[in-house]
Design an enzyme around this catalytic site. Structure first.
Site, PDB file in Angstrom:
ATOM      1  CB  CYS A  86      -0.972  -0.047   1.173  1.00 36.18           C
ATOM      2  SG  CYS A  86      -2.413   1.041   0.971  1.00 36.18           S
ATOM      3  CG  HIS A 195      -3.253  -3.849   3.414  1.00 33.53           C
ATOM      4  ND1 HIS A 195      -2.295  -3.157   4.110  1.00 33.53           N
ATOM      5  CD2 HIS A 195      -3.970  -2.918   2.724  1.00 33.53           C
ATOM      6  CE1 HIS A 195      -2.428  -1.854   3.875  1.00 33.53           C
ATOM      7  NE2 HIS A 195      -3.431  -1.696   3.030  1.00 33.53           N
ATOM      8  CD  GLU A 197      -0.374  -5.689   5.795  1.00 28.49           C
ATOM      9  OE1 GLU A 197      -0.827  -4.524   5.834  1.00 28.49           O
ATOM     10  OE2 GLU A 197      -0.035  -6.253   4.723  1.00 28.49           O
TER      11      GLU A 197
END
Length: 226
Positions: A86, A195, A197
């Site tokens: 991002c 994302h 994560e």
């Protein structure tokens, strides 16, 4: 293996990164403040999402001048893994470590939702644990995630198989060729808007992002086996 999670003023996904590495990947990770000047002892670098420096001027435009970025660039030049997610992707393009640019979403609105990604290249150090053309459920959260590059750059990205992730089913931000993530030509720097994560355990709705981090560890272990 030890990961550096770079913290800029305005980073807000740094804790997510640390949690993914320490608690889900079971590897070592530490924060590195933007004013640091050394990455000694680290094996991989993670640039997290957020709003570094408030996204003033352009997203990532000020962060590229942070003292730690000289070390990140050296790290990348040495062929070590660098992942920007991002805002991290935006910083990598502003720094020249990746080609192209991230511009305003086509609809001019911030988008926060889960999307489907296709693994366009599973022969990278970031995707070696995925099946070819695997479909992944990964969240996005950005206002400037529209990847743009000129025709010559697109031809180069395609010829060198640097396009690693593409959006499947819909192109949420208008990215050229539905590009969601690319590598540098050497293949050791990856930038992506979604994302991973935030998709490392089923409790979060998907664990499809975990294999990305496992791929990095797998490659590192193979490289350092001797």
């Amino acid at each position: 293996m030890k990961f550096a999670v770079i913290q800029f003023p305005g980073s807000n996904c740094d804790l997510d990164m640390l949690h993914a590495i320490r608690d889900n990947l079971n590897e070592k990770a530490d924060y590195v403040w933007y004013q640091a000047t050394s990455l000694e002892g680290f094996d991989a670098v993670l640039l997290p999402g957020g709003f570094s420096y408030g996204d003033y001027l352009r997203t990532g435009a000020i962060a590229k001048f942070a003292p730690i970025m000289s070390e990140v660039m050296r790290f990348a030049t040495e062929g070590k893994p660098v992942l920007g997610v991002c805002n991290g992707f935006q910083i990598l393009t502003e720094s020249g470590l990746l080609p192209g640019a991230l511009i305003r979403n086509q609809n001019l609105h911030f988008i926060c939702k889960t999307v489907t990604l296709k693994v366009a290249n599973n022969a990278t150090l970031f995707t070696n644990q995925y099946d070819k053309e695997a479909r992944l459920s990964i969240p996005i959260a950005h206002g400037e995630g529209n990847y743009y590059c000129d025709d010559a750059t697109l031809a180069e990205l395609t010829a060198n198989q640097q396009i690693v992730f593409t959006y499947e089913g819909e192109n949420p931000n208008g990215s050229r060729e539905a590009i969601a993530g690319i590598t540098n030509r050497a293949g050791n720097v990856l930038g992506m808007m979604p994302h991973p994560e935030r998709a490392v355990e089923d409790l979060l709705g998907s664990a499809d992002g975990l294999k990305l981090f496992q791929s990095i560890v797998n490659q590192w272990r193979e490289t350092n086996a001797n």
